[in-house]
Design a protein around this motif. Structure first.
Motif, short mmCIF file in Angstrom:
data_model
loop_
_atom_site.label_atom_id
_atom_site.label_comp_id
_atom_site.label_asym_id
_atom_site.label_seq_id
_atom_site.Cartn_x
_atom_site.Cartn_y
_atom_site.Cartn_z
N PHE B 38 8.15 5.00 -3.58
CA PHE B 38 6.95 5.52 -4.20
C PHE B 38 5.94 4.43 -4.51
CE2 PHE B 38 4.73 8.94 -5.82
CZ PHE B 38 4.24 8.70 -7.09
N ILE B 39 6.36 3.48 -5.30
CA ILE B 39 5.42 2.48 -5.80
C ILE B 39 4.76 1.73 -4.64
CG2 ILE B 39 5.16 0.44 -7.22
CD1 ILE B 39 6.22 1.99 -9.17
N ARG B 40 5.60 1.29 -3.70
CA ARG B 40 5.02 0.48 -2.64
C ARG B 40 4.03 1.25 -1.78
NH1 ARG B 40 7.66 -2.14 1.92
NH2 ARG B 40 6.16 -3.67 2.70
N PRO B 41 4.40 2.45 -1.28
CA PRO B 41 3.40 3.17 -0.48
C PRO B 41 2.11 3.44 -1.25
CG PRO B 41 5.55 4.17 -0.21
CD PRO B 41 5.69 3.14 -1.28
N ILE B 42 2.25 3.78 -2.52
CA ILE B 42 1.04 4.05 -3.31
C ILE B 42 0.19 2.80 -3.38
CG2 ILE B 42 0.18 4.55 -5.59
CD1 ILE B 42 1.58 6.86 -5.62
N VAL B 46 -3.52 2.33 -1.85
CA VAL B 46 -4.69 1.99 -2.66
C VAL B 46 -5.36 0.74 -2.09
CG1 VAL B 46 -5.49 1.24 -4.91
CG2 VAL B 46 -3.79 3.02 -4.75
N ARG B 47 -4.53 -0.21 -1.76
CA ARG B 47 -5.08 -1.44 -1.19
C ARG B 47 -5.82 -1.13 0.11
NH1 ARG B 47 -1.44 -5.68 1.06
NH2 ARG B 47 -3.03 -6.97 2.00
N LEU B 48 -5.22 -0.27 0.90
CA LEU B 48 -5.83 0.09 2.17
C LEU B 48 -7.21 0.69 1.96
CD1 LEU B 48 -5.44 0.35 5.22
CD2 LEU B 48 -4.36 2.53 4.83
N SER B 49 -7.34 1.46 0.89
CA SER B 49 -8.63 2.10 0.69
C SER B 49 -9.71 1.10 0.35
CB SER B 49 -8.53 3.15 -0.41
OG SER B 49 -8.35 2.54 -1.65
N PHE B 50 -9.29 -0.07 -0.06
CA PHE B 50 -10.29 -1.09 -0.36
C PHE B 50 -10.42 -2.11 0.76
CE2 PHE B 50 -11.61 0.00 -4.46
CZ PHE B 50 -10.52 0.50 -5.15
N VAL B 60 -3.15 -5.51 10.12
CA VAL B 60 -3.72 -6.56 9.28
C VAL B 60 -4.91 -6.00 8.53
CG1 VAL B 60 -4.78 -8.81 9.28
CG2 VAL B 60 -2.97 -8.31 10.91
N MET B 61 -4.96 -6.27 7.26
CA MET B 61 -6.05 -5.72 6.45
C MET B 61 -6.91 -6.81 5.86
SD MET B 61 -4.42 -2.58 4.38
CE MET B 61 -3.02 -3.36 3.67
N GLU B 62 -8.13 -6.43 5.63
CA GLU B 62 -9.06 -7.40 5.05
C GLU B 62 -9.79 -6.69 3.94
OE1 GLU B 62 -10.89 -10.23 8.31
OE2 GLU B 62 -12.40 -9.05 7.26
N GLY B 63 -9.86 -7.31 2.79
CA GLY B 63 -10.51 -6.63 1.68
C GLY B 63 -12.00 -6.50 1.90
N VAL B 64 -12.52 -5.32 1.68
CA VAL B 64 -13.96 -5.16 1.83
C VAL B 64 -14.56 -4.46 0.63
CG1 VAL B 64 -14.07 -5.17 4.32
CG2 VAL B 64 -13.55 -3.07 3.13
N GLY B 65 -13.84 -4.50 -0.47
CA GLY B 65 -14.40 -3.93 -1.68
C GLY B 65 -14.66 -2.45 -1.54
N LEU B 66 -15.79 -2.02 -2.03
CA LEU B 66 -16.05 -0.60 -2.11
C LEU B 66 -16.64 -0.01 -0.84
CD1 LEU B 66 -17.49 -0.39 -5.71
CD2 LEU B 66 -15.28 0.41 -4.92
N HIS B 264 -10.62 4.68 5.92
CA HIS B 264 -11.44 5.77 5.40
C HIS B 264 -10.57 6.90 4.91
CE1 HIS B 264 -14.77 4.25 8.24
NE2 HIS B 264 -14.86 3.68 7.08
N GLY B 265 -9.56 7.20 5.76
CA GLY B 265 -8.65 8.27 5.36
C GLY B 265 -8.01 7.97 4.03
N ALA B 266 -7.60 6.72 3.84
CA ALA B 266 -6.96 6.36 2.57
C ALA B 266 -7.93 6.53 1.42
CB ALA B 266 -6.45 4.92 2.64
N ALA B 267 -9.16 6.06 1.63
CA ALA B 267 -10.15 6.17 0.55
C ALA B 267 -10.38 7.63 0.20
CB ALA B 267 -11.45 5.50 0.97
N MET B 268 -10.51 8.45 1.24
CA MET B 268 -10.73 9.87 0.99
C MET B 268 -9.56 10.46 0.23
SD MET B 268 -12.46 11.71 4.21
CE MET B 268 -11.86 10.77 5.58
N GLY B 269 -8.37 10.10 0.70
CA GLY B 269 -7.17 10.61 0.04
C GLY B 269 -7.18 10.28 -1.43
N TRP B 270 -7.57 9.06 -1.76
CA TRP B 270 -7.52 8.65 -3.16
C TRP B 270 -8.59 9.30 -4.00
CZ3 TRP B 270 -3.47 7.37 -5.47
CH2 TRP B 270 -2.45 6.77 -4.73
#
Lengths: 317, 298
Positions: B38-42, B46-50, B60-66, B264-270
């Motif tokens: 639970f904790i890790r996927p969540i 969340v990180r993915l949405s950012f 590989v992910m790169e932070g892009v803020g909002l 985007h999907g992650a952000a929408m989901g959140w």
């Protein structure tokens, strides 16, 4: 109010509404209402059954809406073979049963802990339980998939991504079952436990020998719901199980529909059926076959299930 | 505690502490589950949405803020309207669902012939599941026509009312039908709640001369407020996570289509989930005041 009671003393102070109800007119209306509502509920179901028994001429014949000209039971035989029912039924069965065992095992323990014990962060932890109910699978499916992929669980012949979480209180609606068990255990009297303690039972024994047997009703509710939900789940299995032979019934069905469309479109049939043309009625039969096991299980357990719900003590928060 | 126990433990554990440790035994599976599943996927989601996926392989992910959130609100033409539509649908459907399931539960709670049949009948949609089976039953007619409702406005009434009014009426009936199909579990829960009300309350009220109507408002309704709350939360969650929801479908497509869209999907989901959560919190908070706790230790 008092005036009414006095003047109608002959009728023992019953209100007008109550007498009218007993008078039978309302009862008729009441049955009618119930029947109408049931119809709405059963409509697609009835439609599916009637369609599944139609011959291919009936399907084209627009005057035939509800009653097939002939009860074509052979549709079911064909659907059975076409679906390769045996294999997929067994897959679904394995997952549903094992998943249910997992849920019953872990969620009852967790619910018990939340109901009977005080511990630090209890409120916050229970909040997490609620959270696990609310977060939709789609939101966390990607990270979960990534994680399971790293562990090599995708397409596992043991259906690991589907089954293992259930043993830890997660999986399909795990949070809901935890909630359910908690409610139930809250309603049980403390005396039983105290008696067990006095007699020297440790916590595990108290739980296993006394509390669990007393919670038979909620165990039944949890089992039925878990079985049904596992059986019908197509989302997570669709993602985690892509191997054609490992699939479960709800995911086999769309393939069958695709085959039908392809055959209709290209006019080429798969020749393992002695030249029988596959049609929508057989498709309906196949759809029905997918839920027959669950239906049977429900009809058998229905009485005990309803009683179980009544005794689960779901009042009180 | 026996002297044996005291001798065994070097430290004298207080009763509370001992109980807490016991609780841990029962909580252990769930806590493990939390950490593993639970904790890790969540967290990752969340990180993915950012962030933004820079390479498909290895995610590989790169932070892009909002940026993602800006995208879904301002650039994506589909998200906001769908979101609003879903919200309005849910807000409309939930009360209807609860009222209907309560009414049905009350109706079938009375002793009568065929009670078993009716109870089974109302639970059938739950048995059938919300997935493909249902979709097919709704979508397939012998002639390929869509059957979306069990109740059609009879032609006679349709002629009387004129076109737009008939459409409105049909819309209402459609909505009611869809809601009813989804209320199996709620009916069962209400049934349970109703059966939990002891009949002595009703008897006492009758002796005092209460009418059926009054008994409903003064006894039945207050006593099942806990179940109402549980049903409310469950219904809201159910409508929000219903896979046949257009927006859920959209999020799903976004997440599994173009790799660029994962974030985007992650952000929408959140955003979606945050709203659902908020709604539940508000509902629980508001209803807390009305919920009648019938006692019992906690």
């Amino acid at each position: 109010m008092a005036k009414r009671t006095k003047s109608k003393s002959k009728r023992h102070g019953r209100s007008f509404g109550a007498r009218f109800f007993r008078g039978g007119l309302l009862r008729i209306a009441f049955y009618f209402l119930l029947a109408t509502l049931s119809f709405v509920f059963l409509y697609p179901f009835i439609k599916m059954i009637t369609q599944s028994l139609m011959t291919d001429e009936d399907l084209i014949n627009i005057t035939v809406k509800w009653i097939p000209s002939k009860l074509t039971w052979s549709n079911y035989a064909i659907a059975f073979r076409r679906l390769q029912f045996g294999t997929y039924f067994w897959n679904s069965f394995k997952v549903a049963v094992v998943g249910t065992i997992g849920h019953v095992f872990s969620c009852s323990m967790t619910g018990y802990a939340f109901a009977r014990y005080k511990f630090r962060f209890k409120g916050a932890l229970f909040g997490l339980v609620i959270l696990s109910m609310i977060v939709p699978v789609q939101t966390i499916i990607i990270p979960q998939y990534m994680q399971y992929s790293n562990w090599g669980w995708i397409n596992s012949p043991y259906y690991l991504p589907l089954l293992v979480p259930a043993f830890f209180g997660f999986g399909l609606s795990g949070g809901f079952f935890i909630f359910l068990f908690r409610q139930f255990f809250l309603g049980l009297p403390y005396e039983m436990e105290e008696a067990a303690r006095v007699d020297g039972c440790g916590p595990i024994r108290t739980y296993a020998r006394i509390m669990l047997p007393m919670s038979q009703s909620s165990l039944l509710v949890c089992s039925v719901l878990s079985l049904v939900w596992h059986w019908n789940d197509y989302f997570e299995p669709g993602i985690y199980v892509t191997d054609v032979w490992l699939k479960m019934l709800p995911n086999r069905l769309p393939s069958l529909y695709a085959e039908l469309s392809k055959e209709n479109f290209t006019m080429i049939q798969v020749n393992d059926l002695e030249g029988i043309i596959f049609n929508e009625a057989m498709l309906m039969a196949a759809t029905f076959l997918c839920i027959v096991p669950i239906l049977i299980m429900y009809l058998i357990l229905q009485r005990r299930f309803m009683e179980g719900v009544e005794r689960s003590g779901l009042t009180g928060m | 505690m026996s002297t044996k126990a005291v001798k065994k433990h070097r430290r004298h554990l207080s009763m509370d502490r001992k109980r807490s440790l016991e609780a841990l035994i029962f909580l252990a599976p769930w806590i493990i589950g939390l950490c593993l599943f639970f904790i890790r996927p969540i967290f990752v989601s969340v990180r993915l949405s950012f962030s933004e996926i820079t390479r498909m392989k290895g995610f590989v992910m790169e932070g892009v803020g909002l940026q993602n959130y800006q995208y879904i609100f301002f650039y994506d033409i589909n998200f906001v309207p769908m979101f609003l539509k879903t919200i309005t649908n849910t807000l409309l459907n939930t009360p209807i669902c609860l009222v209907f399931s309560l009414v049905i539960a009350i109706l079938i709670n009375r002793p009568m012939k065929g009670r078993g049949f009716f109870r089974a009948a109302f639970f059938i949609p739950v048995l059938l599941g919300a997935g493909y089976v249902m979709k097919q039953m709704l979508g397939m007619g012998a002639d390929g026509a869509t059957i979306t409702t069990g109740i059609m406005v009879p032609q006679l009434i349709a002629d009387l009312l004129g076109h737009s009014l008939t459409e409105f009426l049909q819309g209402v009936l459609d909505r009611i039908t869809v809601v009813l199909w989804k209320s199996g579990v709620q009916i069962v829960l209400f049934l349970a709640g109703l059966q939990g009300i002891s009949s002595s309350l009703y008897e006492a009220a009758r002796v005092d001369g209460a009418t059926e109507w009054e008994m409903f408002w003064k006894i039945t309704l207050p006593m099942i407020t806990p179940v109402i709350l549980m049903n409310l939360v469950y219904t809201i969650v159910n409508f929000f996570t219903d896979a046949t929801n257009p927006i859920v479908d959209y999020i799903y497509q976004q997440s599994f289509g173009n790799p660029q869209q994962f974030a985007h999907g992650a952000a929408m989901g959140w955003v979606y989930f945050a709203f659902a959560f908020l709604l539940c919190v508000i509902v629980i908070g508001v209803m807390r005041r009305f919920v009648f706790v019938s006692g019992g230790k906690e």
